[in-house]
Enzyme design. Sequence first.
Site, short mmCIF file in Angstrom:
data_model
loop_
_atom_site.label_atom_id
_atom_site.label_comp_id
_atom_site.label_asym_id
_atom_site.label_seq_id
_atom_site.Cartn_x
_atom_site.Cartn_y
_atom_site.Cartn_z
N ALA A 5 -53.51 6.24 75.49
CA ALA A 5 -54.57 6.44 75.63
C ALA A 5 -54.46 7.01 77.32
CB ALA A 5 -55.29 4.64 76.77
N TYR A 21 -43.05 17.49 62.14
CA TYR A 21 -43.98 16.95 62.87
C TYR A 21 -44.77 16.88 61.47
CZ TYR A 21 -48.50 16.78 65.02
OH TYR A 21 -50.23 16.31 65.16
N GLY A 31 -57.13 18.48 62.81
CA GLY A 31 -57.03 19.35 62.79
C GLY A 31 -57.09 19.91 64.20
N1 LIG Z 1 -54.30 17.57 69.54
C1 LIG Z 1 -54.27 18.30 68.36
O1 LIG Z 1 -54.81 18.79 67.62
C2 LIG Z 1 -53.79 16.88 67.21
C3 LIG Z 1 -54.66 17.23 65.78
C4 LIG Z 1 -54.13 16.25 64.70
C5 LIG Z 1 -53.16 14.91 65.46
N2 LIG Z 1 -53.03 14.90 66.30
C6 LIG Z 1 -52.36 13.83 66.90
O2 LIG Z 1 -52.96 12.99 66.90
C7 LIG Z 1 -52.60 12.03 68.04
C8 LIG Z 1 -53.17 11.84 69.78
O3 LIG Z 1 -52.48 13.16 70.65
P1 LIG Z 1 -53.50 14.32 71.46
O4 LIG Z 1 -54.01 15.35 70.94
O5 LIG Z 1 -54.52 13.35 72.17
O6 LIG Z 1 -52.45 15.08 72.94
P2 LIG Z 1 -51.88 14.38 73.74
O7 LIG Z 1 -53.42 14.28 74.86
O8 LIG Z 1 -50.97 15.01 74.43
O9 LIG Z 1 -51.59 13.23 74.23
C9 LIG Z 1 -50.52 12.20 73.54
C10 LIG Z 1 -50.88 10.58 74.30
O10 LIG Z 1 -49.01 9.82 73.43
C11 LIG Z 1 -49.10 9.52 73.93
N3 LIG Z 1 -47.10 8.98 74.14
C12 LIG Z 1 -46.76 10.09 73.64
N4 LIG Z 1 -45.38 9.19 73.26
C13 LIG Z 1 -45.60 7.96 73.60
C14 LIG Z 1 -44.29 7.18 73.71
N5 LIG Z 1 -43.34 7.53 74.33
N6 LIG Z 1 -44.41 6.17 74.21
C15 LIG Z 1 -46.28 6.40 75.13
N7 LIG Z 1 -47.15 6.89 74.82
C16 LIG Z 1 -46.91 7.82 74.75
C17 LIG Z 1 -49.08 10.25 75.56
O11 LIG Z 1 -49.15 9.25 76.48
P3 LIG Z 1 -48.18 9.22 78.16
O12 LIG Z 1 -47.33 10.69 78.09
O13 LIG Z 1 -48.63 9.11 79.44
O14 LIG Z 1 -47.41 8.32 77.31
C18 LIG Z 1 -50.60 10.60 75.54
O15 LIG Z 1 -51.78 9.63 75.77
C19 LIG Z 1 -51.06 12.38 68.78
O16 LIG Z 1 -50.35 11.05 67.55
C20 LIG Z 1 -50.94 13.72 67.73
O17 LIG Z 1 -50.33 13.69 66.85
C21 LIG Z 1 -53.08 15.78 67.65
#
Ligand SMILES: NC(=O)c1ccc[n+]([C@@H]2O[C@H](COP(=O)([O-])OP(=O)(O)OC[C@H]3O[C@@H](n4cnc5c(N)ncnc54)[C@H](OP(=O)(O)O)[C@@H]3O)[C@@H](O)[C@H]2O)c1
Length: 253
Positions: A10, A151, A182
């Site tokens: 979050a 991934y 995406g």
């Molecule tokens: N952006 C894209 O293009 C995309 C596309 C498809 C899927 N996704 C997926 O969507 C989800 C959210 O990604 P996002 O795009 O919003 O990226 P983001 O802005 O980097 O957010 C990722 C979140 O995950 C948390 N996190 C990561 N590792 C963690 C850990 N070990 N313990 C606790 N929290 C953790 C981070 O918080 P902290 O760093 O504060 O811990 C951050 O709040 C992910 O599962 C990603 O694979 C993203």
Amino acid sequence: MKKTALITGASSGFGHACAKLFALNGFNLVLVARRENRLKALAAELKAGTQVHTISLDLRDSAACLKAFEAIPESFKDIDVLINNAGLALGQEPAYRTQIDDWQTMVDTNISALLRVTRYFLPSMVERNSGHIVNIASIAGSWPYPGGNTYGATKAFVQQFTRGLKADLLGTNIRVSEISPGMAETEFSQVRYKQDDHKAAQVYQGTQPLTAEDIADIVYWTTSVPKHVNINSVEVMPVCQAWGPFAVHREQQ
Ligand SMILES: NC(=O)c1ccc[n+]([C@@H]2O[C@H](COP(=O)([O-])OP(=O)(O)OC[C@H]3O[C@@H](n4cnc5c(N)ncnc54)[C@H](OP(=O)(O)O)[C@@H]3O)[C@@H](O)[C@H]2O)c1
């Protein structure tokens, strides 16, 4: 009575936007991520009247998770919506050059932590015969691309695990959904390219990517359809994204 949503990841991106949207729609929130300052700042800006419990921990640490989940105050314990969103991609090297530690971190976060959180909160949903689990996967789980190796495989796991949950929960009122986004502009690429801002910016250059708010809207929609409707899976791309042709390697003549 107000419902409660638990959102992992979050502190940024999709999870952050989900927190805002669910608060606007009257949910109390349990917010999980490592960066405590981010969670506190988010909690402070949420709609007045939203009750928030923040948990700052590394979801890969099973002992810390157990301790923190056991310590969730009684008023937040009954989770109505669990959004398994925390996750990451690390690097984009071909499999024969990649850092094995990066693979491990992706497996530990995208798979093991998601399983841990789900296994902890699901029994109470079953007991109450109520709840909704929304798992954030990725188009990378269905469609491979060079350097997406581990991934993509972790996100394929999330897609299939979601279907498995749905099979196990037949006969209950619990809903299970998987959303596969995406390209979306969040901190995702900064994390993938290890804070190389230039490389991260290049991903989105000249495009109109999805936004965190676009994904939050879809997450919220899956939870707000009538109770007898289960959105199994949503795959979403920006208009500017599509699949490539099959790659064929040709020898020089
Ligand atoms: N952006 C894209 O293009 C995309 C596309 C498809 C899927 N996704 C997926 O969507 C989800 C959210 O990604 P996002 O795009 O919003 O990226 P983001 O802005 O980097 O957010 C990722 C979140 O995950 C948390 N996190 C990561 N590792 C963690 C850990 N070990 N313990 C606790 N929290 C953790 C981070 O918080 P902290 O760093 O504060 O811990 C951050 O709040 C992910 O599962 C990603 O694979 C993203």
